[in-house]
Scaffold this active site. Structure first.
Site, PDB file in Angstrom:
ATOM      1  N   CYS A 180      -2.576  -0.780  -4.323  1.00  0.00           N
ATOM      2  CA  CYS A 180      -1.639   0.030  -3.538  1.00  0.00           C
ATOM      3  C   CYS A 180      -1.552   1.461  -4.037  1.00  0.00           C
ATOM      4  O   CYS A 180      -1.153   2.348  -3.313  1.00  0.00           O
ATOM      5  CB  CYS A 180      -0.252  -0.620  -3.523  1.00  0.00           C
ATOM      6  SG  CYS A 180       0.667  -0.445  -5.061  1.00  0.00           S
TER       7      CYS A 180
ATOM      8  N   ARG B 254       0.868  -1.190   0.000  1.00  0.00           N
ATOM      9  CA  ARG B 254       0.000   0.000   0.000  1.00  0.00           C
ATOM     10  C   ARG B 254       0.896   1.228   0.000  1.00  0.00           C
ATOM     11  O   ARG B 254       1.960   1.226   0.651  1.00  0.00           O
ATOM     12  CB  ARG B 254      -0.868  -0.039   1.270  1.00  0.00           C
ATOM     13  CG  ARG B 254      -1.850   1.104   1.434  1.00  0.00           C
ATOM     14  CD  ARG B 254      -3.096   0.872   0.614  1.00  0.00           C
ATOM     15  NE  ARG B 254      -4.129   1.857   0.919  1.00  0.00           N
ATOM     16  CZ  ARG B 254      -4.331   2.953   0.161  1.00  0.00           C
ATOM     17  NH1 ARG B 254      -3.604   3.197  -0.899  1.00  0.00           N
ATOM     18  NH2 ARG B 254      -5.298   3.793   0.475  1.00  0.00           N
TER      19      ARG B 254
HETATM   20  C1  LIG Z   1       3.291  -0.328   5.142  1.00  0.00           C
HETATM   21  C2  LIG Z   1       2.594   0.642   6.035  1.00  0.00           C
HETATM   22  C3  LIG Z   1       2.935   0.705   7.375  1.00  0.00           C
HETATM   23  C4  LIG Z   1       2.278   1.602   8.216  1.00  0.00           C
HETATM   24  N1  LIG Z   1       2.567   1.576   9.545  1.00  0.00           N
HETATM   25  C5  LIG Z   1       1.843   2.335  10.389  1.00  0.00           C
HETATM   26  C6  LIG Z   1       2.013   2.201  11.790  1.00  0.00           C
HETATM   27  O1  LIG Z   1       2.816   1.391  12.257  1.00  0.00           O
HETATM   28  N2  LIG Z   1       1.261   2.990  12.596  1.00  0.00           N
HETATM   29  C7  LIG Z   1       0.342   3.877  12.101  1.00  0.00           C
HETATM   30  O2  LIG Z   1      -0.321   4.570  12.882  1.00  0.00           O
HETATM   31  N3  LIG Z   1       0.171   4.026  10.771  1.00  0.00           N
HETATM   32  C8  LIG Z   1       0.881   3.267   9.911  1.00  0.00           C
HETATM   33  N4  LIG Z   1       0.662   3.361   8.568  1.00  0.00           N
HETATM   34  C9  LIG Z   1      -0.280   4.363   8.068  1.00  0.00           C
HETATM   35  C10 LIG Z   1      -1.744   3.969   8.320  1.00  0.00           C
HETATM   36  O3  LIG Z   1      -1.977   2.681   7.831  1.00  0.00           O
HETATM   37  C11 LIG Z   1      -2.628   4.990   7.635  1.00  0.00           C
HETATM   38  O4  LIG Z   1      -2.277   6.268   8.069  1.00  0.00           O
HETATM   39  C12 LIG Z   1      -4.104   4.738   7.923  1.00  0.00           C
HETATM   40  O5  LIG Z   1      -4.486   3.469   7.502  1.00  0.00           O
HETATM   41  C13 LIG Z   1      -4.952   5.808   7.234  1.00  0.00           C
HETATM   42  O6  LIG Z   1      -6.296   5.581   7.476  1.00  0.00           O
HETATM   43  P1  LIG Z   1      -7.388   6.074   6.422  1.00  0.00           P
HETATM   44  O7  LIG Z   1      -8.714   5.753   7.003  1.00  0.00           O
HETATM   45  O8  LIG Z   1      -7.139   7.477   6.045  1.00  0.00           O
HETATM   46  O9  LIG Z   1      -7.124   5.224   5.100  1.00  0.00           O
HETATM   47  P2  LIG Z   1      -7.047   3.649   4.835  1.00  0.00           P
HETATM   48  O10 LIG Z   1      -6.619   2.924   6.039  1.00  0.00           O
HETATM   49  O11 LIG Z   1      -6.270   3.484   3.593  1.00  0.00           O
HETATM   50  O12 LIG Z   1      -8.557   3.240   4.553  1.00  0.00           O
HETATM   51  C14 LIG Z   1      -9.247   3.687   3.417  1.00  0.00           C
HETATM   52  C15 LIG Z   1     -10.403   2.746   3.153  1.00  0.00           C
HETATM   53  O13 LIG Z   1     -11.232   3.318   2.150  1.00  0.00           O
HETATM   54  C16 LIG Z   1     -11.541   2.348   1.171  1.00  0.00           C
HETATM   55  N5  LIG Z   1     -11.771   3.083  -0.080  1.00  0.00           N
HETATM   56  C17 LIG Z   1     -10.873   3.801  -0.779  1.00  0.00           C
HETATM   57  N6  LIG Z   1     -11.456   4.375  -1.853  1.00  0.00           N
HETATM   58  C18 LIG Z   1     -12.752   3.998  -1.819  1.00  0.00           C
HETATM   59  C19 LIG Z   1     -13.866   4.275  -2.668  1.00  0.00           C
HETATM   60  N7  LIG Z   1     -13.756   5.091  -3.723  1.00  0.00           N
HETATM   61  N8  LIG Z   1     -15.053   3.708  -2.366  1.00  0.00           N
HETATM   62  C20 LIG Z   1     -15.189   2.904  -1.265  1.00  0.00           C
HETATM   63  N9  LIG Z   1     -14.159   2.600  -0.440  1.00  0.00           N
HETATM   64  C21 LIG Z   1     -12.970   3.165  -0.708  1.00  0.00           C
HETATM   65  C22 LIG Z   1     -10.333   1.444   1.151  1.00  0.00           C
HETATM   66  O14 LIG Z   1     -10.642   0.179   0.601  1.00  0.00           O
HETATM   67  C23 LIG Z   1      -9.942   1.391   2.624  1.00  0.00           C
HETATM   68  O15 LIG Z   1     -10.620   0.361   3.286  1.00  0.00           O
HETATM   69  C24 LIG Z   1       1.294   2.490   7.692  1.00  0.00           C
HETATM   70  C25 LIG Z   1       0.959   2.436   6.339  1.00  0.00           C
HETATM   71  C26 LIG Z   1       1.588   1.507   5.517  1.00  0.00           C
HETATM   72  C27 LIG Z   1       1.184   1.431   4.076  1.00  0.00           C
HETATM   73  S1  SF4 Z   2      -1.358  -2.004 -10.599  1.00  0.00           S
HETATM   74 FE1  SF4 Z   2      -0.857  -0.128  -9.507  1.00  0.00          FE
HETATM   75  S2  SF4 Z   2      -2.245  -0.087  -7.775  1.00  0.00           S
HETATM   76 FE2  SF4 Z   2      -2.285  -2.171  -8.574  1.00  0.00          FE
HETATM   77  S3  SF4 Z   2      -0.749  -3.260  -7.372  1.00  0.00           S
HETATM   78 FE3  SF4 Z   2       0.313  -2.507  -9.207  1.00  0.00          FE
HETATM   79  S4  SF4 Z   2       1.154  -0.523  -8.649  1.00  0.00           S
HETATM   80 FE4  SF4 Z   2      -0.359  -1.086  -7.072  1.00  0.00          FE
END
Ligand SMILES: Cc1cc2nc3c(=O)[nH]c(=O)nc-3n(C[C@H](O)[C@H](O)[C@H](O)COP(=O)(O)OP(=O)(O)OC[C@H]3O[C@@H](n4cnc5c(N)ncnc54)[C@H](O)[C@@H]3O)c2cc1C
Ligand code: SF4
Length: 544
Positions: free
Chosen positions: A516, A299
């Site tokens: 991602c 991601r």
């Molecule tokens: C590898 C990695 C490690 C991380 N480690 C940490 C950590 O240790 N501690 C920490 O606090 N943070 C960490 N983070 C960051 C944390 O995961 C994010 O900050 C957090 O998940 C953000 O929350 P969010 O609700 O904004 O988005 P997200 O968690 O990305 O959730 C978004 C949701 O919306 C859905 N969605 C998106 N677009 C649409 C659409 N158009 N229609 C319907 N559904 C949709 C997605 O499917 C998803 O379920 C990490 C991130 C990554 C990638």
């Molecule tokens: S196609 Fe794009 S969004 Fe899908 S896994 Fe590959 S880099 Fe990530």
């Protein structure tokens, strides 16, 4: 065919920590005030949590504010952090460095963010939020004055050729007084809102990293529940930002991941292969020997921070969480900030809901946010990530000065450049010779994607769209040796040829996509546009 319309007070797009916190806070406030408001949340994953991938160490500050009795309510926070280690790796050795204050995790918990979101989803439903998983918001809907009036879910049952099949079902229109976009990092509808309402004007470009993660069952004798281990250095070259995390959970599990800043300049670099190499380092390899890899995924995450936060409100709604970009980079944490932004948006909207007309702008959200601890937290660390633009060593020295001399109050703010502009020509960058996977600790992309549970209906238009179908060959292959073959962690992009090596073409294996969003970010000419596939498609992460 007309779309069916459903009316709500508030529609929330995305069931991550930000969207779920907004939903819960809205309903809490309504219940406290004895009012009934209709809140609907839609999630593109097959269930809440299915598309959630994170580290994750959770700082429970926002959770304590949102659900103070979370312990009694069974929140899945069962591994408190007991030790932090921050390491520098060379190719064959390692040494421990002082843990920066931002990476001290005392009081935090190692969790599966997916399972935490499942639990938040249950809390939201118990409060009366209507949650519809398996429904991507595919289109923003506007009223005749250009204000957001809701979203439409995607149509189902359209064939590869764009013609409706006998499974065809028209999407639905969800109308609301207010729409909260909580799509997470690089939200695809949020991108269209940036343009429609000029929300990024005067702000730095958002910058990103890709995080690739695996979950392992390990031998009980090797388990150190509560250890949060991070490294910088090998295998990345010192001009590339990134590092690893290795979190020991209860139950003899380890979450291991690698993060690479998407401002990397060498088009031959493959974040996936760097991660596979990392796991073979002598300081970590033994952890995995005798264990079993149980899950894989990737991601993108935001790295722009304070100076890249866009304007947050527009007529008819607002942005919360990582779709706006609230991740604290030195902490590598965005969950507590995502939750807090969702809660503040909910408070701003609830306060105005009685008096506001559909399509009004929830302006007090931005001022509430600027008065909150979240804003102060992001401001303090705003210069740390751009300080690494000149490489690891200068970045570390700068970070130490910014933290210990200026305490985050330096009288300047460093700026960012867009990640897609950073690639050098393939001919000007060193090739990287990645070792073959050993099948014990390191693996190939296909067997990895298999473990993500990714599934898409095959008979549907590709959700990785190209603005110009000639660019992958005429531009990307010619100048950058087709970097999408390497930065995609799921092997979606392949350059194929005729048997005699002629006629190179880009093949897009869209069914492998783990959502991602890296291609949408890193493509050098911004030619790849990620749009939502049919509902429920994508990864099915069990506990990432
Ligand atoms: C590898 C990695 C490690 C991380 N480690 C940490 C950590 O240790 N501690 C920490 O606090 N943070 C960490 N983070 C960051 C944390 O995961 C994010 O900050 C957090 O998940 C953000 O929350 P969010 O609700 O904004 O988005 P997200 O968690 O990305 O959730 C978004 C949701 O919306 C859905 N969605 C998106 N677009 C649409 C659409 N158009 N229609 C319907 N559904 C949709 C997605 O499917 C998803 O379920 C990490 C991130 C990554 C990638
Ligand atoms: S196609 Fe794009 S969004 Fe899908 S896994 Fe590959 S880099 Fe990530």
């Amino acid at each position: 065919m007309e779309r069916e319309v459903m009316e709500f007070d508030v529609v929330i797009v995305g069931g991550g920590p930000s969207g779920l916190s907004a939903a819960i806070r809205l309903k809490q406030l309504a219940n406290e005030a004895g009012k009934n408001i209709e809140v609907c949340l839609i999630e593109k994953g097959s269930e809440v949590g299915a598309h959630i991938l994170s580290g994750a160490v959770l700082e429970p500050r926002s959770l304590n504010e949102l659900i103070p009795d979370w312990q009694e309510r069974g929140a899945p926070l069962d591994t408190p952090v007991t030790a932090d280690k921050f390491m520098f790796l060379t190719e064959t050795g390692s040494f421990r460095m002082p843990t920066p204050p931002s990476m001290k995790n005392h009081g935090n918990y190692i969790i599966s963010l997916g399972n935490f979101c499942r639990w938040l989803g249950e809390r939201a439903e118990a409060l009366g939020v209507e949650i519809y998983p398996g429904f991507p918001a595919a289109e923003v809907l506007y009223d005749d004055q250009g204000r957001v009036k809701g979203v439409a879910t995607g149509d189902m049952g359209i064939g590869k050729d764009g013609v409706p099949t006998d499974q065809y079902m028209r999407g639905m229109e969800l109308h609301a007084k207010q729409t909260i976009f909580a799509e997470g990092c690089r939200g695809h509808l949020t991108k269209t809102l940036f343009e429609k309402f000029d929300l990024r004007e005067g702000k730095d470009p958002q910058t990103f990293a890709i995080g690739i993660k695996e979950l392992w069952d390990i031998e009980p004798a090797k388990a150190k529940p509560g250890l949060a281990w991070h490294s910088v250095g090998w295998p990345l070259a010192s001009d590339t930002y990134g590092g690893s995390f290795l979190y020991h959970l209860n139950g003899n599990q380890v979450a291991v991941g690698y993060v690479v800043g998407l401002d990397y300049s060498n088009p031959h670099l493959s974040p996936f292969e760097e991660f596979q190499r990392f796991k073979n380092h002598p300081s970590v390899r033994d952890t995995f020997i005798g264990g079993r890899r149980v899950s894989y995924g990737a991601r993108a995450l935001n790295e722009g921070g304070f100076q890249s936060v866009p304007k947050l409100t527009f007529p008819g709604g607002c942005l919360v969480g990582c779709t706006a970009g609230f991740l604290n980079v030195p902490k590598i944490k965005g969950t507590h900030t995502a939750m807090k932004s969702g809660m503040l948006a909910a408070e701003a909207i609830f306060e105005a809901l009685d008096t506001m007309q559909a399509g009004d702008e929830p302006t007090s959200y931005a001022s509430r946010l600027q008065d909150s601890w979240l804003w102060a937290e992001l401001y303090k660390v705003r210069n740390i990530r751009p300080g690494f633009a000149k490489g690891l060593w200068l970045g570390l020295v700068h970070a130490a000065i910014d933290t210990y001399v200026f305490f985050g109050k330096a009288p300047w703010t460093l700026h960012h450049h867009a990640d897609h502009e950073s690639l050098k020509r393939a001919s000007e960058a060193p090739k990287i010779d990645y070792p073959k996977p050993d099948g014990i600790v390191s693996f190939d992309r296909n067997s990895s994607v298999f473990l993500s549970g990714t599934n898409h209906e095959e008979n549907q238009p590709a959700h990785l769209t190209l603005k110009d179908a000639s660019i992958p060959i005429s531009h990307n292959l010619a100048l950058y040796d087709a970097p999408e073959q390497r930065y995609c962690p799921a092997g979606v992009y392949e350059i194929i040829h005729n048997d005699d090596g002629t006629d190179p073409r880009l093949q897009i294996n869209a069914q492998n996509c783990v959502h991602c969003k890296t291609c949408d970010i890193k493509d050098p000419s911004q030619n790849i546009i990620w749009v939502s596939p049919e509902g429920g498609g994508g990864p099915n992460y069990p506990n990432m």
